[in-house]
Design a protein around this motif. Structure first.
Motif, PDB file in Angstrom:
ATOM      1  N   MET A  92      16.150 -61.819 -52.550  1.00 19.95           N
ATOM      2  CA  MET A  92      16.042 -63.277 -52.545  1.00 19.95           C
ATOM      3  C   MET A  92      15.052 -63.776 -51.494  1.00 19.95           C
ATOM      4  N   ASN A  93      14.448 -62.835 -50.745  1.00 18.24           N
ATOM      5  CA  ASN A  93      13.444 -63.154 -49.726  1.00 18.24           C
ATOM      6  C   ASN A  93      14.017 -64.030 -48.609  1.00 18.24           C
ATOM      7  N   ILE A  94      15.255 -63.738 -48.242  1.00 18.22           N
ATOM      8  CA  ILE A  94      15.885 -64.414 -47.110  1.00 18.22           C
ATOM      9  C   ILE A  94      16.475 -63.336 -46.201  1.00 18.22           C
ATOM     10  N   ASN A  95      16.848 -63.705 -44.982  1.00  8.37           N
ATOM     11  CA  ASN A  95      17.337 -62.673 -44.052  1.00  8.37           C
ATOM     12  C   ASN A  95      18.588 -63.054 -43.268  1.00  8.37           C
ATOM     13  N   SER A  96      19.304 -64.068 -43.742  1.00  9.27           N
ATOM     14  CA  SER A  96      20.540 -64.423 -43.047  1.00  9.27           C
ATOM     15  C   SER A  96      21.516 -65.088 -44.007  1.00  9.27           C
ATOM     16  N   GLN A  97      22.772 -65.080 -43.622  1.00  9.99           N
ATOM     17  CA  GLN A  97      23.791 -65.738 -44.444  1.00  9.99           C
ATOM     18  C   GLN A  97      23.605 -67.252 -44.415  1.00  9.99           C
ATOM     19  N   LYS A  98      23.075 -67.765 -43.327  1.00 12.26           N
ATOM     20  CA  LYS A  98      22.796 -69.203 -43.260  1.00 12.26           C
ATOM     21  C   LYS A  98      21.809 -69.589 -44.361  1.00 12.26           C
ATOM     22  N   GLN A  99      20.738 -68.809 -44.518  1.00 12.77           N
ATOM     23  CA  GLN A  99      19.756 -69.095 -45.566  1.00 12.77           C
ATOM     24  C   GLN A  99      20.358 -68.904 -46.961  1.00 12.77           C
ATOM     25  N   LEU A 100      21.317 -67.973 -47.064  1.00 14.70           N
ATOM     26  CA  LEU A 100      21.986 -67.763 -48.354  1.00 14.70           C
ATOM     27  C   LEU A 100      22.743 -69.026 -48.767  1.00 14.70           C
ATOM     28  N   PHE A 101      23.476 -69.641 -47.832  1.00 14.65           N
ATOM     29  CA  PHE A 101      24.205 -70.873 -48.137  1.00 14.65           C
ATOM     30  C   PHE A 101      23.233 -71.993 -48.535  1.00 14.65           C
ATOM     31  N   GLN A 102      22.105 -72.061 -47.825  1.00 17.84           N
ATOM     32  CA  GLN A 102      21.118 -73.095 -48.146  1.00 17.84           C
ATOM     33  C   GLN A 102      20.541 -72.885 -49.543  1.00 17.84           C
ATOM     34  N   LEU A 103      20.253 -71.623 -49.860  1.00 14.54           N
ATOM     35  CA  LEU A 103      19.716 -71.307 -51.178  1.00 14.54           C
ATOM     36  C   LEU A 103      20.738 -71.602 -52.273  1.00 14.54           C
ATOM     37  N   TYR A 104      21.984 -71.282 -52.002  1.00 17.29           N
ATOM     38  CA  TYR A 104      23.060 -71.555 -52.971  1.00 17.29           C
ATOM     39  C   TYR A 104      23.163 -73.051 -53.252  1.00 17.29           C
ATOM     40  N   GLU A 105      23.065 -73.874 -52.184  1.00 19.71           N
ATOM     41  CA  GLU A 105      23.152 -75.329 -52.355  1.00 19.71           C
ATOM     42  C   GLU A 105      21.990 -75.844 -53.217  1.00 19.71           C
ATOM     43  N   VAL A 106      20.807 -75.244 -53.047  1.00 19.79           N
ATOM     44  CA  VAL A 106      19.654 -75.634 -53.863  1.00 19.79           C
ATOM     45  C   VAL A 106      19.933 -75.341 -55.332  1.00 19.79           C
ATOM     46  N   PHE A 107      20.418 -74.117 -55.621  1.00 11.45           N
ATOM     47  CA  PHE A 107      20.724 -73.738 -57.018  1.00 11.45           C
ATOM     48  C   PHE A 107      21.831 -74.595 -57.580  1.00 11.45           C
ATOM     49  N   ASN A 134      23.223 -67.732 -62.335  1.00  9.11           N
ATOM     50  CA  ASN A 134      21.854 -68.227 -62.373  1.00  9.11           C
ATOM     51  C   ASN A 134      21.020 -67.557 -61.276  1.00  9.11           C
ATOM     52  N   MET A 135      21.571 -67.439 -60.077  1.00  9.30           N
ATOM     53  CA  MET A 135      20.872 -66.791 -58.964  1.00  9.30           C
ATOM     54  C   MET A 135      20.637 -65.309 -59.263  1.00  9.30           C
ATOM     55  N   ALA A 136      21.651 -64.673 -59.831  1.00 13.86           N
ATOM     56  CA  ALA A 136      21.544 -63.243 -60.147  1.00 13.86           C
ATOM     57  C   ALA A 136      20.456 -62.992 -61.178  1.00 13.86           C
ATOM     58  N   ASP A 137      20.347 -63.911 -62.124  1.00  8.81           N
ATOM     59  CA  ASP A 137      19.341 -63.767 -63.180  1.00  8.81           C
ATOM     60  C   ASP A 137      17.936 -63.964 -62.620  1.00  8.81           C
ATOM     61  N   VAL A 138      17.775 -64.988 -61.762  1.00  7.24           N
ATOM     62  CA  VAL A 138      16.454 -65.288 -61.206  1.00  7.24           C
ATOM     63  C   VAL A 138      15.964 -64.164 -60.293  1.00  7.24           C
ATOM     64  N   PHE A 139      16.862 -63.626 -59.462  1.00  7.14           N
ATOM     65  CA  PHE A 139      16.451 -62.630 -58.469  1.00  7.14           C
ATOM     66  C   PHE A 139      16.762 -61.186 -58.890  1.00  7.14           C
ATOM     67  N   ARG A 140      17.232 -61.036 -60.138  1.00 11.56           N
ATOM     68  CA  ARG A 140      17.538 -59.707 -60.684  1.00 11.56           C
ATOM     69  C   ARG A 140      18.516 -58.918 -59.781  1.00 11.56           C
ATOM     70  N   LEU A 141      19.610 -59.575 -59.459  1.00 10.79           N
ATOM     71  CA  LEU A 141      20.638 -58.934 -58.639  1.00 10.79           C
ATOM     72  C   LEU A 141      21.523 -58.059 -59.505  1.00 10.79           C
ATOM     73  N   SER A 142      21.950 -56.927 -58.947  1.00  7.07           N
ATOM     74  CA  SER A 142      22.894 -56.069 -59.654  1.00  7.07           C
ATOM     75  C   SER A 142      24.274 -56.712 -59.612  1.00  7.07           C
ATOM     76  N   LYS A 143      25.194 -56.151 -60.402  1.00  7.83           N
ATOM     77  CA  LYS A 143      26.559 -56.685 -60.428  1.00  7.83           C
ATOM     78  C   LYS A 143      27.200 -56.564 -59.051  1.00  7.83           C
ATOM     79  N   ALA A 144      26.993 -55.411 -58.397  1.00  5.07           N
ATOM     80  CA  ALA A 144      27.579 -55.195 -57.068  1.00  5.07           C
ATOM     81  C   ALA A 144      27.003 -56.176 -56.056  1.00  5.07           C
ATOM     82  N   GLU A 145      25.694 -56.418 -56.133  1.00  4.10           N
ATOM     83  CA  GLU A 145      25.055 -57.360 -55.210  1.00  4.10           C
ATOM     84  C   GLU A 145      25.548 -58.781 -55.455  1.00  4.10           C
ATOM     85  N   THR A 146      25.738 -59.142 -56.720  1.00  5.46           N
ATOM     86  CA  THR A 146      26.239 -60.475 -57.055  1.00  5.46           C
ATOM     87  C   THR A 146      27.656 -60.663 -56.515  1.00  5.46           C
TER      88      THR A 146
END
Length: 367
Positions: free
Chosen positions: A347-362, A298-310
């Motif tokens: 994803m317009n974030i700049n840290s792994q901490k924000q990545l975890f927060q964004l993941y929890e939202v999704f 779902n995150m990959a689709d919303v932010f158009r992430l490549s397979k490698a990035e996902t």
């Protein structure tokens, strides 16, 4: 003479940072003194890898044979040790009639064209130190002028030798520290006198999760209760303790194992003093837990992430280090880091901490 002496000093102190120049400096000394071989040497049998050996007009094989086969049995060493630091000592003061007849070192010296000796004791601590010269021929001895010039050289040879010893010890320490830290399977941070002395890549990755933070004197935590435990552990470690903490980040479910210790405990008067260093070792558990694939897609689709990035995002969210991920995928670590930066940018974030927060939202919206 004075011009040549200034040249000798220039070459000698340049050699502290560029040791290949020692031979040139000692050759200049030999020319000024009118002698043959010159030897500047320090050796500690407990640390053979740190020995220093600089010669001019002496076969370089001499030091290896002497150190390996003769140094432990050279009776003259004790006599050199007993002579005052920096004071000239000659063969007459170093040798004995019995030693001349029985000690094999006196058979070694002529083979390398080392004859009458004039030198000085430069020993510091456990490092035996020597600065010495050999006459051109056996029986030549040394004139008062040669002795006077040699005495002028001694304090400079002493400084250069021990400056170089410090530089070499530091170079070896940093080389070992960099090599070991890069290969450790856990995070390692060294604090020294309220500054961060070193930190390895694994520790940087762990800190990117945001639960633990760096401060000048040690480690801190975003959770107040855990932060108090860390502060108590710091005090314990600095006074000789070996605290081991297990802290769990309730938001991400990651558990951090933290061990602190003083690499060089000091004691005075029977009591342990506060240390100058603090080492912090960190490991993360729960790395086997995988991020939910449906949430990732779902995150990959919303932010158009490549397979490698996902895939790299999945590794981070599953608490796998970038080093371990790059190894498992046979991809260069630099490439993996670029993929992570690219994903975070999208994803317009700049840290792994924000990545975890964004993941929890999704994940909360996926239920």
């Amino acid at each position: 003479m004075e011009k040549n002496f200034e040249l000798f000093l220039t070459q000698l102190y340049e050699a502290v940072e560029h040791p290949d120049l020692f031979e040139r400096a000692l050759t200049t000394a030999s020319d000024m003194l009118g002698t043959s071989g010159v030897h500047l040497y320090t050796y500690d049998a407990a640390k053979p890898e740190e020995r220093l050996n600089y010669v001019a007009r002496i076969d370089t094989a001499f030091e290896l044979e002497y150190t390996t086969d003769y140094f432990p049995h050279d009776y003259r060493i004790e006599r050199v040790h007993k002579s005052p630091y920096g004071q000239v000592i000659t063969d007459a003061e170093m040798t004995t009639e019995h030693g001349l007849k029985t000690n094999p070192v006196h058979q070694l010296l002529p083979r390398y064209e080392v004859y009458d000796l004039m030198g000085t004791n430069l020993t510091k601590g456990d490092n035996f130190g020597w600065f010495g010269v050999s006459s051109l021929r056996a029986g030549d001895g040394f004139t008062p002028l040669q002795r006077k010039v040699f005495e002028r050289m001694i304090p400079h040879a002493s400084r250069a030798l021990h400056y170089r010893q410090r530089v070499k010890s530091l170079e070896m320490k940093l080389s070992l520290q960099d090599r070991v830290a890069a290969e450790l399977p856990f995070g390692l941070i060294i604090f020294s006198q309220h500054t961060i002395s070193s930190i390895n890549p694994e520790a940087l990755e762990i800190l990117e999760h945001g639960f633990l933070k760096l401060k000048k004197a040690g480690l801190a935590c975003t959770d107040r209760k855990h932060n108090r435990k860390l502060a108590e552990a710091h005090v314990s470690a600095l006074h000789g303790g070996l605290p081991l903490l297990k802290l769990t980040d309730e938001r991400s479910g990651i558990t951090y194992l933290i061990q602190m210790f003083n690499p060089k405990p000091q004691a005075a008067g029977g009591a342990v003093e506060a240390a100058q260093y603090l080492a912090v070792k960190i490991m993360m558990t729960g790395a086997s837990e995988q991020a939910e694939r449906a949430v990732l897609e779902n995150m990959a689709d919303v932010f158009r992430l490549s397979k490698a990035e996902t895939n790299v995002i999945c590794a981070v969210l599953s608490n796998q280090s970038l080093q371990a991920y790059s190894t498992s995928r046979s991809v260069r670590l630099d490439t993996v880091r670029k993929q992570l930066r690219s994903a975070l940018y999208k994803m317009n974030i700049n840290s792994q901490k924000q990545l975890f927060q964004l993941y929890e939202v999704f994940r909360s919206f996926s239920r």
